[in-house]
Scaffold this active site. Sequence first.
Site, PDB file in Angstrom:
ATOM      1  CG  HIS A 190      -1.885  -1.087   1.295  1.00  0.00           C
ATOM      2  ND1 HIS A 190      -1.637  -2.258   1.975  1.00  0.00           N
ATOM      3  CD2 HIS A 190      -3.124  -1.217   0.779  1.00  0.00           C
ATOM      4  CE1 HIS A 190      -2.683  -3.063   1.868  1.00  0.00           C
ATOM      5  NE2 HIS A 190      -3.599  -2.448   1.150  1.00  0.00           N
ATOM      6  CD  GLU A 225      -3.621   2.753  -3.515  1.00  0.00           C
ATOM      7  OE1 GLU A 225      -3.762   3.480  -4.514  1.00  0.00           O
ATOM      8  OE2 GLU A 225      -4.019   1.564  -3.482  1.00  0.00           O
TER       9      GLU A 225
END
Length: 297
Positions: free
Chosen positions: A74, A130
């Site tokens: 991420h 993310e």
Amino acid sequence: MKVTIDPFSGFCFGVVRAIGEAEEALKRREVVYCLGDIVHNRVEVQRLENMGLKTISHQDIANLGGQTMLIRAHGEPPHTYQQAESVGIEVIDATCPVVARLQRLVREAYSKMQSVGGRVVLLGKRGHAEVIGLTGQVGDDVVVVERLEDLDGLNYTQPIYLLSQTTQSIELFESIAEHIRERMTDGVEFVVNDTICRRVAGREQGLKEFSKSVDVVLFVCGKKSSNGRVLSDVCRSANSACYNIEEASEIKAEWFEGVESVGICGATSTPRWLMEDVAQAVATMTGAEIVDDVEEK
């Protein structure tokens, strides 16, 4: 009854790479610390924890001097790397290359918008790892939108640069872009940069077709998986008899009454071995035959 595993479901490239990095590191060290779940799948995380991987939070970084820490696919904002360096942590950076490219694009878009008095808008899930890593590239000075209703808060008299979290729906992104375009003041710049990962988004049409080809769909994914929620909705839109499960123990016999075919599929965070476990559990429960591909059904 026949049971089929979707051959295109399972780990994406970024997750495969991160898990590979973790496994290699654990061959050299008894313990490797991972900042957050390496993948949003509880069962796979437990497998790696049994090998010596320990999941930590940002609050733990200050106490890990001299240890090894993995940055998962991420990605992370710059201050995480700075903090790790300041306390002497060895960092294994397993940020997905697609995410790393998007982080660079966020910085570039922000610089461009700063020069013209505009804003960067990101389609993404607030609080997702993310997204935190992306907005953190520019001090969180990004407007994050999750749905069409969020667009009411934008200023359409100033330039807008639209980007997307890599695992968002293409259909939603296109709809967001169109709605912004319709509301922009004439002559004001609007930039659309579709940054959705096609290795993930390309699965949507395949999952629709796969779901239509069977009577019942078992979608296997972790409860924390953002991508899993998107893709399971895709499956359910094509086949209402779609059940989300995290592991084989959640399967219910009544789902298969009068059923001739069952399809097993999953998110980009779902390991192949877990889908195979689910298929075997269905076969054991019902006496069904596991077939290798859709064509055999």
